[in-house]
Design a protein around this motif. Structure first.
Motif, short mmCIF file in Angstrom:
data_model
loop_
_atom_site.label_atom_id
_atom_site.label_comp_id
_atom_site.label_asym_id
_atom_site.label_seq_id
_atom_site.Cartn_x
_atom_site.Cartn_y
_atom_site.Cartn_z
N UNK A 59 0.83 -1.20 0.00
CA UNK A 59 0.00 0.00 0.00
C UNK A 59 0.87 1.25 0.00
N UNK A 60 0.23 2.38 0.23
CA UNK A 60 0.93 3.65 0.19
C UNK A 60 1.80 3.83 1.42
N UNK A 61 3.04 4.26 1.19
CA UNK A 61 4.00 4.44 2.27
C UNK A 61 4.72 5.76 2.09
N UNK A 62 4.77 6.56 3.15
CA UNK A 62 5.54 7.81 3.13
C UNK A 62 6.86 7.54 3.85
N UNK A 63 7.95 7.81 3.16
CA UNK A 63 9.29 7.57 3.70
C UNK A 63 9.82 8.87 4.32
N UNK A 64 9.54 9.04 5.60
CA UNK A 64 9.99 10.22 6.34
C UNK A 64 11.45 10.07 6.71
N UNK A 65 12.05 11.14 7.23
CA UNK A 65 13.44 11.09 7.71
C UNK A 65 13.58 10.16 8.87
#
Length: 65
Positions: A59-65
């Motif tokens: 699914x959708x994944x946001x790759x933050x710091x």
């Protein structure tokens, strides 16, 4: 995969890997920084994007710091 400044838009269009960027006029940099600091910032974003491309996601994944 999107490198973007407005992550909700990437979510709306269905991107599965999202890497937050800096600002709309300068997504991969900050001209207010010193040259070496901006280069480090750009490298950090690109490395995060490469990490996103090599990471299995469900699914959708946001790759933050």
């Amino acid at each position: 995969m999107h490198i973007c400044t407005v992550t909700p838009i990437s979510m709306t269009v269905g991107a599965n890997r999202i890497v937050p960027a800096i600002a709309i006029p300068h997504p991969l940099g900050n001209p207010a920084l010193k040259k070496d600091e901006e280069k480090a910032l750009r490298r950090k974003i690109v490395m995060k994007a490469l990490e996103a491309l090599t990471t299995e996601v469900d699914g959708q994944t946001i790759f933050e710091d």
